[in-house]
Design a protein around this motif. Structure first.
Motif, PDB file in Angstrom:
ATOM      1  N   ARG A 280       0.448   1.911   3.699  1.00 17.31           N
ATOM      2  CA  ARG A 280      -0.726   2.775   3.560  1.00 17.31           C
ATOM      3  C   ARG A 280      -2.005   1.960   3.426  1.00 17.31           C
ATOM      4  O   ARG A 280      -3.047   2.312   3.996  1.00 17.31           O
ATOM      5  CB  ARG A 280      -0.537   3.707   2.357  1.00 17.31           C
ATOM      6  CG  ARG A 280       0.631   4.689   2.517  1.00 17.31           C
ATOM      7  CD  ARG A 280       0.672   5.644   1.351  1.00 17.31           C
ATOM      8  NE  ARG A 280       1.739   6.627   1.466  1.00 17.31           N
ATOM      9  CZ  ARG A 280       1.825   7.711   0.693  1.00 17.31           C
ATOM     10  NH1 ARG A 280       0.920   7.938  -0.242  1.00 17.31           N
ATOM     11  NH2 ARG A 280       2.836   8.562   0.859  1.00 17.31           N
ATOM     12  N   TRP A 281      -1.941   0.876   2.673  1.00 17.38           N
ATOM     13  CA  TRP A 281      -3.101  -0.004   2.475  1.00 17.38           C
ATOM     14  C   TRP A 281      -3.541  -0.629   3.797  1.00 17.38           C
ATOM     15  O   TRP A 281      -4.722  -0.676   4.121  1.00 17.38           O
ATOM     16  CB  TRP A 281      -2.717  -1.074   1.458  1.00 17.38           C
ATOM     17  CG  TRP A 281      -3.716  -2.147   1.203  1.00 17.38           C
ATOM     18  CD1 TRP A 281      -4.832  -2.064   0.416  1.00 17.38           C
ATOM     19  CD2 TRP A 281      -3.687  -3.485   1.709  1.00 17.38           C
ATOM     20  NE1 TRP A 281      -5.495  -3.265   0.398  1.00 17.38           N
ATOM     21  CE2 TRP A 281      -4.806  -4.161   1.186  1.00 17.38           C
ATOM     22  CE3 TRP A 281      -2.809  -4.177   2.545  1.00 17.38           C
ATOM     23  CZ2 TRP A 281      -5.080  -5.496   1.479  1.00 17.38           C
ATOM     24  CZ3 TRP A 281      -3.075  -5.503   2.833  1.00 17.38           C
ATOM     25  CH2 TRP A 281      -4.196  -6.157   2.320  1.00 17.38           C
ATOM     26  N   THR A 282      -2.582  -1.086   4.596  1.00 20.52           N
ATOM     27  CA  THR A 282      -2.890  -1.699   5.884  1.00 20.52           C
ATOM     28  C   THR A 282      -3.542  -0.687   6.820  1.00 20.52           C
ATOM     29  O   THR A 282      -4.511  -1.001   7.523  1.00 20.52           O
ATOM     30  CB  THR A 282      -1.615  -2.266   6.530  1.00 20.52           C
ATOM     31  OG1 THR A 282      -1.037  -3.228   5.650  1.00 20.52           O
ATOM     32  CG2 THR A 282      -1.907  -2.908   7.874  1.00 20.52           C
ATOM     33  N   SER A 283      -3.017   0.530   6.842  1.00 21.91           N
ATOM     34  CA  SER A 283      -3.604   1.576   7.684  1.00 21.91           C
ATOM     35  C   SER A 283      -5.036   1.863   7.271  1.00 21.91           C
ATOM     36  O   SER A 283      -5.918   2.040   8.123  1.00 21.91           O
ATOM     37  CB  SER A 283      -2.765   2.852   7.588  1.00 21.91           C
ATOM     38  OG  SER A 283      -1.448   2.646   8.066  1.00 21.91           O
ATOM     39  N   ALA A 284      -5.299   1.903   5.955  1.00 27.23           N
ATOM     40  CA  ALA A 284      -6.639   2.220   5.465  1.00 27.23           C
ATOM     41  C   ALA A 284      -7.629   1.089   5.737  1.00 27.23           C
ATOM     42  O   ALA A 284      -8.757   1.330   6.177  1.00 27.23           O
ATOM     43  CB  ALA A 284      -6.576   2.516   3.963  1.00 27.23           C
ATOM     44  N   LEU A 352      -2.497  -4.808  -4.315  1.00 23.83           N
ATOM     45  CA  LEU A 352      -3.072  -5.147  -3.009  1.00 23.83           C
ATOM     46  C   LEU A 352      -4.594  -5.053  -3.038  1.00 23.83           C
ATOM     47  O   LEU A 352      -5.290  -5.869  -2.404  1.00 23.83           O
ATOM     48  CB  LEU A 352      -2.493  -4.227  -1.940  1.00 23.83           C
ATOM     49  CG  LEU A 352      -1.034  -4.484  -1.587  1.00 23.83           C
ATOM     50  CD1 LEU A 352      -0.442  -3.299  -0.827  1.00 23.83           C
ATOM     51  CD2 LEU A 352      -0.887  -5.763  -0.766  1.00 23.83           C
ATOM     52  N   GLU A 353      -5.108  -4.092  -3.764  1.00 29.21           N
ATOM     53  CA  GLU A 353      -6.561  -4.002  -3.890  1.00 29.21           C
ATOM     54  C   GLU A 353      -7.114  -5.211  -4.630  1.00 29.21           C
ATOM     55  O   GLU A 353      -8.171  -5.759  -4.265  1.00 29.21           O
ATOM     56  CB  GLU A 353      -6.928  -2.702  -4.609  1.00 29.21           C
ATOM     57  CG  GLU A 353      -6.651  -1.454  -3.758  1.00 29.21           C
ATOM     58  CD  GLU A 353      -6.762  -0.160  -4.537  1.00 29.21           C
ATOM     59  OE1 GLU A 353      -6.897  -0.227  -5.793  1.00 29.21           O
ATOM     60  OE2 GLU A 353      -6.709   0.916  -3.917  1.00 29.21           O
ATOM     61  N   ARG A 354      -6.406  -5.662  -5.670  1.00 29.99           N
ATOM     62  CA  ARG A 354      -6.833  -6.876  -6.383  1.00 29.99           C
ATOM     63  C   ARG A 354      -6.689  -8.108  -5.492  1.00 29.99           C
ATOM     64  O   ARG A 354      -7.477  -9.054  -5.606  1.00 29.99           O
ATOM     65  CB  ARG A 354      -6.007  -7.054  -7.663  1.00 29.99           C
ATOM     66  CG  ARG A 354      -6.347  -6.050  -8.753  1.00 29.99           C
ATOM     67  CD  ARG A 354      -5.809  -6.499 -10.101  1.00 29.99           C
ATOM     68  NE  ARG A 354      -4.356  -6.650 -10.098  1.00 29.99           N
ATOM     69  CZ  ARG A 354      -3.501  -5.666 -10.331  1.00 29.99           C
ATOM     70  NH1 ARG A 354      -3.947  -4.437 -10.582  1.00 29.99           N
ATOM     71  NH2 ARG A 354      -2.200  -5.878 -10.325  1.00 29.99           N
ATOM     72  N   PHE A 355      -5.686  -8.094  -4.623  1.00 30.96           N
ATOM     73  CA  PHE A 355      -5.493  -9.221  -3.711  1.00 30.96           C
ATOM     74  C   PHE A 355      -6.737  -9.456  -2.862  1.00 30.96           C
ATOM     75  O   PHE A 355      -7.173 -10.604  -2.672  1.00 30.96           O
ATOM     76  CB  PHE A 355      -4.280  -8.965  -2.815  1.00 30.96           C
ATOM     77  CG  PHE A 355      -4.195  -9.857  -1.615  1.00 30.96           C
ATOM     78  CD1 PHE A 355      -3.849 -11.205  -1.739  1.00 30.96           C
ATOM     79  CD2 PHE A 355      -4.480  -9.369  -0.345  1.00 30.96           C
ATOM     80  CE1 PHE A 355      -3.786 -12.034  -0.633  1.00 30.96           C
ATOM     81  CE2 PHE A 355      -4.416 -10.186   0.769  1.00 30.96           C
ATOM     82  CZ  PHE A 355      -4.068 -11.525   0.625  1.00 30.96           C
ATOM     83  N   LEU A 361      -1.521 -12.327  -5.459  1.00 31.78           N
ATOM     84  CA  LEU A 361      -0.635 -11.258  -5.895  1.00 31.78           C
ATOM     85  C   LEU A 361       0.047 -11.700  -7.178  1.00 31.78           C
ATOM     86  O   LEU A 361       0.391 -12.878  -7.329  1.00 31.78           O
ATOM     87  CB  LEU A 361       0.443 -10.966  -4.843  1.00 31.78           C
ATOM     88  CG  LEU A 361       0.119 -10.058  -3.670  1.00 31.78           C
ATOM     89  CD1 LEU A 361       1.364  -9.887  -2.810  1.00 31.78           C
ATOM     90  CD2 LEU A 361      -0.385  -8.707  -4.108  1.00 31.78           C
ATOM     91  N   PRO A 362       0.287 -10.773  -8.117  1.00 32.35           N
ATOM     92  CA  PRO A 362       1.025 -11.158  -9.322  1.00 32.35           C
ATOM     93  C   PRO A 362       2.445 -11.560  -8.970  1.00 32.35           C
ATOM     94  O   PRO A 362       3.069 -10.994  -8.071  1.00 32.35           O
ATOM     95  CB  PRO A 362       0.995  -9.888 -10.180  1.00 32.35           C
ATOM     96  CG  PRO A 362       0.767  -8.776  -9.210  1.00 32.35           C
ATOM     97  CD  PRO A 362      -0.094  -9.351  -8.117  1.00 32.35           C
TER      98      PRO A 362
END
Length: 382
Positions: A280-284, A352-355, A361-362
């Motif tokens: 979902r993150w990649t699509s956005a 992922l947003e923090r990345f 990444l943690p």
């Protein structure tokens, strides 16, 4: 006296020649797939590229595999006029093989788990294929052999022949295409190529090609929960079995014959919630709808880029858009499906947003869910 046996079938040879021409003509009509730049902070000095395999005529990376398997079967004389094609598939390979079977006027039957998404079943049927569903994913192999024997057809057996049907030395395979498209970039020899493993054919092709061409590029294979590949690689156990994967197209309940661990530099096990969050993150962020296996790729990419950042390295990383997200409207894109599966993607989305803010990444997964990696130096199964 000597004995001579001759099998003369000019009509059959002519049909095979025409069939090969049709398959190659289909390839000739198609332009190469795009290599998109994924936006990362420029100060990182790291370029990320996504090779968009979703633009093939059948919408996925498996179009390449299906083409190779048909050419392999035709050249070997296994596929002739009227042959019924049988395949064991979780979906995308069957979609692509149904396309080529229809191109050649051949019947096609896909043997697949009953859990396969309705969207993929509809695509197989759209291309004229028939779906034969089984409740136990591990039963698809024996059921495919049974059906092929029953009708005198040919079991394509992607899990055995994927690594040998593709010409890994070149011939516009996916590895050669990637490196040719990177030729004018500032880091033309990527630090990492990141892919998943379903048959193992893509990782085998890329791993062999980089060694054959003497590149220093390393190959990372990401593996979802429930797959046998990661544990087999980590413990050097070719007989490892597992429950199977919820991420369609990658992960297997057994170690497939086409999986070649010796050409892999690193494996990363990715929780399913992380795969779907990354999808979902990649699509956005990227503006292109992607599927679950692409999300698995991208979680591994973020892990590796974070390590590069920590070491102060610059360079490029390449991964694949395996297929489009429209195939998963009722599963990975559905919040109701996530709840039914007990999957919470929120911590992984936040990670992922923090990345993108911090470049890291943690370790170990953001919520304690096990995540594992076999680093460079582990040679895998011997």
């Amino acid at each position: 006296m000597g004995r001579i046996v001759e099998r003369c079938d000019p009509g059959g040879r002519a049909w095979i020649a025409e069939a090969i021409r049709l398959v190659e003509a289909d390839s000739n009509r198609s332009a190469d797939t795009h290599l998109h730049v994924f936006p990362l902070p420029p100060e990182w000095g790291i370029d990320l590229y996504l090779k968009d395999e979703s633009v093939h005529p059948t919408g996925s990376l498996k179009h390449r595999l299906a083409r190779s398997l048909f050419l392999y079967g035709l050249a070997n004389g296994w596929i002739t006029r009227g042959t019924t094609i049988i395949e064991a598939s979780s979906g995308s390979t069957a979609v692509s093989e149904a396309y080529f079977a229809r191109l050649l006027g051949l019947p096609f039957v896909a043997v697949m788990p009953a859990s396969t998404s309705p969207e993929k079943i509809a695509l197989i049927e759209f291309f004229g294929g028939r779906c034969h569903l089984v409740d136990e994913p591990g039963a698809i192999y024996d059921e495919s052999r049974r059906l092929a024997a029953e009708c005198g057809g040919h079991f394509m057996d992607q899990f055995t022949f994927a690594e040998r049907a593709t010409d890994w030395r070149g011939n516009n395979n996916i590895a050669e295409s990637i490196f040719e498209q990177l030729r004018l970039e500032r880091y033309p020899e990527p630090s990492w190529v990141v892919v998943g493993a379903g048959t193992g054919g893509t990782s085998a092709t890329i791993g062999r090609y980089v060694r054959f061409r003497r590149f220093q590029t390393r190959l990372a294979v990401v593996d979802p929960e429930g797959s046998a590949f990661f544990g087999a690689f980590a413990d050097r156990d070719p007989d490892r079995t597992a429950s199977g994967s919820r991420i369609e197209g990658i992960g297997r309940p057994r170690v497939e014959p086409s999986f070649l661990p010796a050409v892999i530099d690193r494996m990363i096990r990715v929780p399913d919630a992380a795969s779907i969050a990354a999808m979902r993150w990649t699509s956005a962020i990227g503006g292109r709808s992607v599927g679950g296996s692409t999300g698995t790729n991208m979680w591994g990419v973020a892990r590796l880029i974070g390590e590069m950042r920590a070491r102060g390295e610059r360079g490029s990383v390449v991964t694949l858009i395996c297929d489009g997200g429209e195939r998963y409207a009722g599963t990975y894109a559905s919040d109701a499906w996530l709840r039914a599966q007990g999957l919470d993607i929120a911590p992984y989305t936040a990670a992922l947003e923090r990345f993108l803010e911090t470049g890291a990444l943690p370790d170990g997964g953001p919520d304690g869910t096990p995540e594992a990696s076999v680093p460079d130096g582990a040679s895998g199964i011997t």
